[in-house]
Design a protein around this motif. Structure first.
Motif, mmCIF file in Angstrom:
data_model
loop_
_atom_site.group_PDB
_atom_site.id
_atom_site.type_symbol
_atom_site.label_atom_id
_atom_site.label_comp_id
_atom_site.label_asym_id
_atom_site.label_seq_id
_atom_site.Cartn_x
_atom_site.Cartn_y
_atom_site.Cartn_z
ATOM 1 N N TRP A 755 0.635 -1.151 -0.266
ATOM 2 C CA TRP A 755 0.083 -0.126 -0.039
ATOM 3 C C TRP A 755 0.930 1.337 -0.085
ATOM 4 N N ASP A 756 2.092 1.150 0.517
ATOM 5 C CA ASP A 756 3.122 2.305 0.561
ATOM 6 C C ASP A 756 3.318 2.754 -0.862
ATOM 7 N N ASP A 757 3.617 1.492 -1.827
ATOM 8 C CA ASP A 757 4.023 1.619 -3.260
ATOM 9 C C ASP A 757 2.882 2.067 -4.046
ATOM 10 N N TYR A 758 1.732 1.439 -3.733
ATOM 11 C CA TYR A 758 0.386 1.930 -4.373
ATOM 12 C C TYR A 758 0.283 3.334 -4.198
ATOM 13 N N CYS A 759 0.340 3.804 -2.931
ATOM 14 C CA CYS A 759 -0.164 5.332 -2.808
ATOM 15 C C CYS A 759 0.962 6.286 -3.700
ATOM 16 N N LEU A 760 2.267 5.857 -3.394
ATOM 17 C CA LEU A 760 3.247 6.583 -4.059
ATOM 18 C C LEU A 760 3.149 6.839 -5.634
ATOM 19 N N PHE A 763 -0.011 8.736 -6.255
ATOM 20 C CA PHE A 763 0.339 10.058 -6.013
ATOM 21 C C PHE A 763 1.164 10.821 -7.325
ATOM 22 N N LEU A 764 2.297 10.166 -7.398
ATOM 23 C CA LEU A 764 2.927 10.786 -8.459
ATOM 24 C C LEU A 764 2.196 10.738 -9.729
ATOM 25 N N ARG A 765 1.283 9.836 -10.438
ATOM 26 C CA ARG A 765 0.361 9.912 -11.381
ATOM 27 C C ARG A 765 -0.423 11.202 -11.215
ATOM 28 N N GLY A 766 -1.096 11.167 -10.018
ATOM 29 C CA GLY A 766 -1.876 12.288 -9.971
ATOM 30 C C GLY A 766 -1.126 13.945 -10.284
ATOM 31 N N ALA A 799 -6.215 13.035 -12.363
ATOM 32 C CA ALA A 799 -5.483 13.492 -11.323
ATOM 33 C C ALA A 799 -6.299 13.584 -9.999
ATOM 34 N N GLU A 800 -7.589 14.099 -10.067
ATOM 35 C CA GLU A 800 -8.443 13.889 -8.969
ATOM 36 C C GLU A 800 -8.530 12.498 -8.452
ATOM 37 N N LYS A 801 -8.801 11.676 -9.537
ATOM 38 C CA LYS A 801 -8.937 10.410 -9.074
ATOM 39 C C LYS A 801 -8.035 9.771 -8.548
ATOM 40 N N ASP A 802 -6.836 9.932 -8.941
ATOM 41 C CA ASP A 802 -5.488 9.268 -8.191
ATOM 42 C C ASP A 802 -5.398 9.912 -6.767
ATOM 43 N N PHE A 803 -5.623 11.265 -6.708
ATOM 44 C CA PHE A 803 -5.296 11.837 -5.118
ATOM 45 C C PHE A 803 -6.542 11.178 -4.433
ATOM 46 N N LEU A 804 -7.743 11.062 -4.787
ATOM 47 C CA LEU A 804 -8.655 10.442 -3.831
ATOM 48 C C LEU A 804 -8.351 8.919 -3.425
ATOM 49 N N ALA A 805 -7.706 8.443 -4.636
ATOM 50 C CA ALA A 805 -7.236 6.902 -4.315
ATOM 51 C C ALA A 805 -6.218 6.633 -3.229
ATOM 52 N N VAL A 806 -5.413 7.810 -3.218
ATOM 53 C CA VAL A 806 -4.358 7.832 -2.044
ATOM 54 C C VAL A 806 -4.819 8.018 -0.722
ATOM 55 N N LEU A 807 -5.880 8.889 -0.782
ATOM 56 C CA LEU A 807 -6.322 9.458 0.674
ATOM 57 C C LEU A 807 -7.127 8.065 1.024
ATOM 58 N N ARG A 808 -7.888 7.373 0.085
ATOM 59 C CA ARG A 808 -8.716 6.353 0.261
ATOM 60 C C ARG A 808 -7.739 5.128 1.027
ATOM 61 N N GLN A 809 -6.830 4.693 0.702
ATOM 62 C CA GLN A 809 -5.861 3.740 1.130
ATOM 63 C C GLN A 809 -4.708 4.430 2.106
ATOM 64 N N GLY A 810 -5.094 5.713 2.591
ATOM 65 C CA GLY A 810 -4.010 6.453 3.387
ATOM 66 C C GLY A 810 -4.015 5.517 4.795
ATOM 67 N N PRO A 811 -5.055 5.030 5.128
ATOM 68 C CA PRO A 811 -4.816 4.167 6.597
ATOM 69 C C PRO A 811 -4.023 3.258 6.541
ATOM 70 N N ASP A 812 -3.785 2.528 5.252
ATOM 71 C CA ASP A 812 -2.999 1.351 5.223
ATOM 72 C C ASP A 812 -1.508 1.546 5.130
ATOM 73 N N VAL A 813 -1.216 3.030 4.812
ATOM 74 C CA VAL A 813 0.167 3.082 4.535
ATOM 75 C C VAL A 813 0.966 3.099 5.937
ATOM 76 N N CYS A 823 -0.218 14.511 -0.455
ATOM 77 C CA CYS A 823 -1.511 14.411 -1.495
ATOM 78 C C CYS A 823 -2.828 15.592 -0.854
ATOM 79 N N HIS A 824 -2.776 15.713 0.176
ATOM 80 C CA HIS A 824 -3.817 16.785 0.648
ATOM 81 C C HIS A 824 -3.426 18.243 0.015
ATOM 82 N N TYR A 825 -1.995 18.471 0.012
ATOM 83 C CA TYR A 825 -1.699 19.830 -0.389
ATOM 84 C C TYR A 825 -1.738 19.807 -1.868
ATOM 85 N N GLU A 826 -1.459 18.767 -2.681
ATOM 86 C CA GLU A 826 -1.551 18.737 -4.219
ATOM 87 C C GLU A 826 -3.089 18.664 -4.513
ATOM 88 N N LEU A 827 -3.836 18.071 -3.813
ATOM 89 C CA LEU A 827 -5.561 17.970 -4.406
ATOM 90 C C LEU A 827 -5.902 19.447 -3.788
#
Length: 889
Positions: A755-760, A763-766, A799-813, A823-827
């Motif tokens: 999940w760390d690499d998934y969010c990274l 995030f970069l794609r967003g 971009a919005e979809k990717d950022f929201l995906a990061v926040l959705r899986q944020g608790p698993d990081v 991610c909150h800053y870029e969103l």
């Protein structure tokens, strides 16, 4: 209670006859040839035949203060040093003028140095025919030389990549590789990460092993030769294999002189009062103009030599100040403990000279009365002679420089607090001098105040206010309680006033004929704000068109100046033209620079531009040079080299080996240092690098898009052209995410990294899609054009979809919690560009509060701390300020 003792000293009063003030008018100052400081100061011979005398009082305590490294810097801090100076009849001519003098100039009685006699110190030779007899190897521009965006028009011929740039040594000369100097870090304890940092990086099942730090090896010159001497190995460095990936793609001129070391002159027995400072002031200022011209045309050694030859005893106010500034710059470039200490001692000696020439401190009754009576400080400045005003200005400048060096070299919190008080004193002096200028100009421009003094006051007040304006609002409010002010608009206007710049004109009101000596430095501060700081954080007040005008003017004057070539590259980077920026940087590297650290400055930007373009080999070559030669942020340079190697291995680049990357990763923990138990400000990315190296080992010697992650951290992605984002970076991220999603969280890596690499990755794609959709406003139209431009709305939603995906899986990081905050800053930035102020502010507030909307139980181990926190808070504060200003709040 020292001020009570000083107040009891009796001073003989001298009759001062004020001279009539010159006429005022709303017009620029006259040419420098109208009136000189020496002419104004010569009135002493007739108006004040008896120089002012003061009794001396030097106790053993005062002698200790003279020898202390960090001396007190209250408004009368150097009274003991001043009292320690030999008194008696002085030949110093003290002018009784109450208003000042025009800009100094040479006259027939002033002898210029023979070697530099034909250079008038204004950026141009006096006559074209005399250029052949002037300073050799200096090419000065004029307004007749056009400035183009393309660096290829320069007369400097770039060296072909991969070829030697230096001269061939004599036959039989033994060659030695340039090696690193012992750095300032070696004087500090080799602390490891704090316990909080360790807990933040612990995996759920086990802790990650730490590598014990070791002392840095002391480099011994071979056969008595300097380790920075020109050698065949140095000149052929571009042909040396870099980490198994083949020859370096970077070519540069290799320094053919000894190491860049601070030259510390022995303390002389002569006092500052043994020289007729008022008489030589005009000559010294003009000599400093020549020194500045040499320095800005990349002739640093000659500038240093001229300064030393013109003042061998080190007791001329302005020449001593110029020498101190050059040595302080060298000390901060080498970051060597001995160099920093020597530079600090030189600045201390300059402060003693300036203190001896300043106006005597007021008595106790006068100072107490000034607390309740407004305008006392301005009245005191009015009563000063021109020399005393310049001494006050130099004292403030030197105090700031000394404080900066002491904070870097001190290594303890007590020194930091002590020097912070010194900076407050200097800020107070600048504020009083600025009020004096405003009072003098209330009825129109006062031509009796020389432009050299004006430019110094504008430089000090503008720079300090600009730096304070970058602080978060809460910190700035606290600073204002102690007398600091940080209005960015006023600061920028103040710095522009030194050159007479305006947004409505492409040319300045002041040129080399009537400008102040510190005007080029004001221009450089403006360029640094518009082209460097604006890339690091979204600050308000950035005007690229103004920066373009300032840069064009200075490029005409200093076409071979490394600093302005660097700013030209930064301008091209801001305009999303990295290839053109690299050409400018190559021009700078081809110059025969005498300070190798200036090459390091260019190589850093070179590497960041390569990261922007996805050229991992080029970035590796740059970071490898920095890792081997620079003392700045060695941990970051080493990790960046390893990250580029990992990317090359993943691409199947010939010669790239994961074992080489592993050996580099293991070096990083040995290079991480601390100051007073805290991370160094110059290594903002150090903690991230240290954590990533441990993650590299825990994941079985692999990382997910490490170099592209650095491209975001270093701010490179935000100015990448749209075509490179969509055609180079985005496909690469898609491939890595597709490979990731073929696995499961249990099977991926060591079972804790999915999940760390998934969010990274998301995030970069967003970030890539957001930047491609909303290119920087200063980007050129050519950078915004792409065949996929019609899909702007699609990549906006992506971009919005990717950022929201990061926040959705944020608790698993589990490890990289910094991604969630960023991610909150870029969103928030995305919503701000859309015009959704409410959602933008909501995400920015999450960052400022430090409380995530998505509860992450793994974050408790880090006690709410995360990598790059300080930098993100500054950027978010700036984004909130811009949001408020855009809404008229």
């Amino acid at each position: 209670m020292s001020f009570l003792r000083k107040a009891s000293l009796k001073k003989k009063k001298s009759d001062e006859v004020p001279s009539p003030k010159g006429a005022r008018g709303d017009r620029p100052p006259k040419s420098r040839s109208t009136r000189s400081v020496s002419e104004a100061s010569s009135m002493t011979a007739e108006g004040d035949p008896s120089p002012r005398l003061r009794k001396t009082s030097l106790t053993s305590k005062g002698k200790k203060r003279l020898s202390s490294l960090f001396s007190s810097s209250s408004l009368s801090s150097f009274a003991s040093e001043r009292d320690a100076s030999p008194r008696g009849p002085s030949n110093l001519n003290i002018s009784t003028s109450t208003s000042g003098a025009s800009t100094p100039t040479r006259n027939g009685s002033v002898q210029a140095s023979g070697r530099y006699s034909t250079l008038d110190g204004k950026g141009l030779p006096p006559e074209p025919a005399a250029l052949a007899d002037g300073v050799k190897n200096i090419r000065l521009g004029s307004d007749d030389v056009p400035v183009t965006d393309s660096p290829t028009g320069s007369p400097i011929t770039p060296t072909a990549l991969g070829k030697s740039a230096g001269p061939v040594p004599a036959s039989g000369e033994k060659t030695v590789r340039r090696q690193r100097e012992p750095s300032l870090y070696s004087q500090w304890d080799d602390d490891e990460e704090s316990s909080d940092d360790e807990l933040a990086f612990m995996t759920p099942s086990e802790g990650l092993s730490e590598v014990e730090e070791e002392e840095e090896e002391q480099i011994v010159p071979v056969n008595g030769k300097s380790e920075n001497s020109t050698t065949e190995a140095d000149r052929n460095a571009s042909r040396i294999d870099v980490a198994g990936t083949g020859p370096s793609t970077i070519s540069r001129h290799h320094v053919a002189v000894a190491d860049t070391k601070v030259i510390r002159r022995a303390v002389t027995a002569k006092s500052a009062l043994s020289v007729d400072q008022a008489k030589v002031l005009a000559q010294d200022v003009d000599t400093c103009r020549e020194v500045l011209t040499l320095f800005l045309t990349s002739h640093m050694r000659e500038a240093e030599e001229l300064c030393h030859k013109s003042d061998p005893d080190g007791n001329h106010l302005y020449l001593q100040s110029a020498h101190g500034i050059i040595q302080a710059l060298k000390g901060m470039m080498t970051f060597d403990s001995i160099d920093l200490h020597n530079a600090l001692e030189i600045c201390k000696g300059t402060a003693v000279t300036a203190s001896a020439l300043r106006k005597p401190s007021d008595g106790l009754v006068t100072r107490l009365g000034g607390l309740v009576k407004s305008g006392a400080g301005v009245a005191r400045v009015k009563a000063m002679t021109p020399l005393e005003r310049h001494a006050e200005l130099v004292y403030a400048e030197t105090s700031l420089m000394k404080a900066m060096l002491a904070i870097i070299a001190g290594g303890d919190w007590l020194g930091l607090v002590r020097e912070a008080l010194n900076m407050r004193t200097a800020h107070g002096i600048y504020r009083t001098l600025q009020q004096y200028l405003e009072e003098a100009d209330k009825d129109g421009f006062d031509e009796d105040i020389d432009m050299d003094f004006r430019s110094g006051v504008l430089l000090g007040t503008g720079t300090s206010s600009l730096m304070l304006s970058l602080l978060p609002g809460k910190v700035l409010k606290i600073a204002e309680v102690f007398g600091y002010a940080g209005d960015r608009k006023v600061a920028l206007d103040t710095l522009m006033a030194a050159g007479g710049w305006s947004k409505d004109s492409t040319k300045p009101a002041y040129d080399e004929n009537n400008e102040g000596i510190r005007r080029p430095v004001c221009d450089m501060i403006l360029l640094a704000f518009h082209l460097v700081i604006s890339v690091l954080m979204p600050v308000a007040g950035v005007d690229i068109s103004v920066a373009r005008n300032i840069l064009a003017y200075n490029m005409r004057r200093y076409p071979d100046g490394v600093f302005f070539l660097y700013f030209q590259a930064r301008l091209n980077t801001a305009e999303a033209k990295p290839e053109l920026a690299n050409k400018c940087l190559q021009r700078a590297l081809d110059l025969k620079l005498e300070y190798v650290q200036l090459q390091h400055m260019c190589l850093w930007d070179y590497a960041c531009n390569f990261l922007m373009l996805g050229n991992w080999k080029g970035a590796l070559d740059c970071f490898s040079i920095l890792k081997n030669e620079s003392n700045w942020s060695r941990a970051v340079y080493t990790y960046a080299s390893a990250a580029c190697l990992v990317e090359l291995v993943q691409d199947g680049y010939e010669g790239a080996a994961i074992e080489t990357a592993d050996s580099l990763m293991k070096e990083v923990p040995k290079l991480t240092k601390k100051l007073a138990g805290k991370s160094l400000p110059i290594e903002a990315s150090r903690k991230l690098a240290s954590r990533k190296t441990r993650k590299f080992e825990a994941q079985g010697k692999t990382l997910f898009l490490p170099a592209m992650e650095l491209a975001y951290v270093f701010g490179s992605l935000s100015h990448t052209p749209r075509k490179d984002l969509l055609n180079v970076q985005l496909p690469r991220i898609d491939r890595m995410l597709a490979k990731l999603e073929k696995s499961t969280p249990e099977e991926y890596g060591n079972g804790h990294d999915y999940w760390d690499d998934y969010c990274l990755g998301h995030f970069l794609r967003g970030v890539v899609q957001f930047t491609a959709r909303y290119q920087p406003p200063e980007a050129m139209d050519s950078a915004k054009v792409d065949e996929k431009a019609e899909f702007s709305d699609e990549i906006d939603r992506g971009a919005e979809k990717d950022f929201l995906a990061v926040l959705r899986q944020g608790p698993d990081v589990q490890l990289d919690h910094y991604i969630i905050y960023h991610c909150h800053y870029e969103l928030g930035k995305l919503y701000a560009r859309r015009g959704d102020t409410a959602q933008a502010k909501k995400n920015f507030d999450v960052v400022m509060s430090g409380k995530l909307l998505e509860v992450n139980h793994h974050e408790k181990k880090s006690h709410g701390k995360y990598s790059l926190e300080g930098a993100l808070l500054l950027k978010t504060h700036a984004a909130l300020q811009s949001l408020k200003e855009s809404n008229g709040e």
